[in-house]
Scaffold this active site. Sequence first.
Site, short mmCIF file in Angstrom:
data_model
loop_
_atom_site.label_atom_id
_atom_site.label_comp_id
_atom_site.label_asym_id
_atom_site.label_seq_id
_atom_site.Cartn_x
_atom_site.Cartn_y
_atom_site.Cartn_z
N ARG A 169 2.23 1.39 10.17
CA ARG A 169 1.69 1.72 8.85
C ARG A 169 2.82 1.67 7.84
O ARG A 169 3.58 2.63 7.68
CB ARG A 169 1.03 3.09 8.88
CG ARG A 169 0.17 3.37 7.65
CD ARG A 169 -0.53 4.71 7.76
NE ARG A 169 -1.50 4.73 8.82
CZ ARG A 169 -2.76 4.29 8.73
NH1 ARG A 169 -3.17 3.78 7.58
NH2 ARG A 169 -3.58 4.37 9.75
N GLU A 217 -6.44 0.05 15.70
CA GLU A 217 -7.01 -0.94 14.78
C GLU A 217 -6.00 -2.02 14.42
O GLU A 217 -4.85 -1.74 14.08
CB GLU A 217 -7.48 -0.26 13.50
CG GLU A 217 -8.07 -1.22 12.48
CD GLU A 217 -8.20 -0.62 11.10
OE1 GLU A 217 -8.32 -1.40 10.13
OE2 GLU A 217 -8.18 0.62 10.97
N ARG A 264 1.09 -5.59 12.98
CA ARG A 264 0.48 -4.92 14.13
C ARG A 264 0.33 -5.89 15.31
O ARG A 264 0.40 -5.49 16.46
CB ARG A 264 -0.86 -4.32 13.74
CG ARG A 264 -0.71 -3.19 12.73
CD ARG A 264 -1.97 -2.39 12.54
NE ARG A 264 -1.75 -1.32 11.56
CZ ARG A 264 -2.61 -0.34 11.30
NH1 ARG A 264 -3.77 -0.30 11.95
NH2 ARG A 264 -2.34 0.59 10.40
N SER A 305 -10.14 -5.34 10.42
CA SER A 305 -11.39 -4.77 9.93
C SER A 305 -12.18 -5.90 9.29
O SER A 305 -11.68 -6.56 8.37
CB SER A 305 -11.11 -3.66 8.91
OG SER A 305 -12.28 -2.96 8.59
N ARG A 325 0.84 -1.20 0.00
CA ARG A 325 0.00 0.00 0.00
C ARG A 325 0.88 1.25 0.00
O ARG A 325 1.81 1.34 0.80
CB ARG A 325 -0.92 0.02 1.23
CG ARG A 325 -1.84 -1.19 1.28
CD ARG A 325 -2.78 -1.15 2.45
NE ARG A 325 -3.56 -2.37 2.54
CZ ARG A 325 -4.49 -2.61 3.48
NH1 ARG A 325 -4.72 -1.70 4.41
NH2 ARG A 325 -5.17 -3.74 3.49
#
Length: 425
Positions: A276, A348, A391, A351, A261
């Site tokens: 991230r 987070e 994470r 999801s 990403r």
Amino acid sequence: MLDPQLLRAHLDTTIQSLKYRHYDFDRTMWTELERARKKAIQDLESLKAERNKMTELIRVRKQSQQDATDLLEQQKVSSQALVDCEQDMRSIESQWQSFLAQIPNVSHTSVPVGLNAESNQEMKRWGTPPVIHQPQDHVDLGVTLGILDLERASKITGTRFAVLKGMGAKLERALASFMLDLHLKQGYTEILPPYLVNAQSMFGTGQLPKFENDLFKVPHGDTRLYLIPTAEVPVTNLYRDEVLKETQLPIRHCALTPCFRSEAGSYGKDTKGIIRQHQFHKVELVSFIQEEAAPNELERLTAHAESILEALELPYRRMLLCTGDMGFSSHKTYDLEVWLPSQNAYREISSCSWFGSFQARRAGLKYRASTPKGENRFLHTLNGSALAIGRTWVAILENGQQADGSILLPKALVPYMDGLERITS
């Protein structure tokens, strides 16, 4: 993609629902495209009927040995008109499809209305955050232990990449194996998909055209391929443009893949360390199911993601996202947020989303119903991170940090770490 019938039958309520998704629906454009498309279809049907009539008249004249020159000339004119009309129809259809492709999914009635994350609803909490005096973040812990190297990663590639070393690399591998093993016991079939996909696959799951700038692209001949941002893309597209049998449902897959990403526009403290990154690993759960079974499937899939956190003894909470905080394709989403001591906050880590028939309409995902008519119906798709491995790695370091600087590992991971119970420098 939204069902066009939803717009035709419930335009006002759909427009209001889309406003809650931060989308301003162009009613005028929609009305004009619908009118033009309807007229083009009518004109095309009329010209085809005229062509068929002309063909029959020519056949009758030739059978009776009459001169059909005038009709043949008329047929040439009619055939050219039909070709022109078909070309116009393709152009209008392309504009109509492009308009629909830009519209986000509508939210389920159980989704709270809100502009941003402030309106998300906490549904549950699990576990008690550890009491740690002056907790260190995962970067300081990883560098001190010699298991994380950001400087050399930056030298090799650039910022927002990481090198894991020794027990750090082993921990990443252990987490991946542990997650997959647990999900296989829960009834998922493991998939190892391609990491490069074509534009049609990206369109099918909703990444294109909206998120073109967030994707990594690779030239390939006279076209280009995309590095996957998540395993959701290749796994959902496994059955693109297919009609499955209802007896095959539900289909549940899990996949471990790297994810790529660009994270365009992201900034702040999340860019420090490995929270991230441009490249990370993730285990993804993907379900294909009938509409009536989809709400329960979302609860099931989310519970399976939660089971990883619970097995790893990581405190977390489940959040129901509001209309303004959901992803483009989502119909309803739960976020799982893990406790990070260094930030004194939940962040987070997963999801889990139900997309309704939104992705299925874009990707042509259907099944033949086990009914007397045996009609084809659109599938409902769901997916969830279970989990984002980087994470999870961060959460284990921060929640397991000890006063002597070591990291106490969750008991469930010890067999995957060859009996090692803690990481030391």
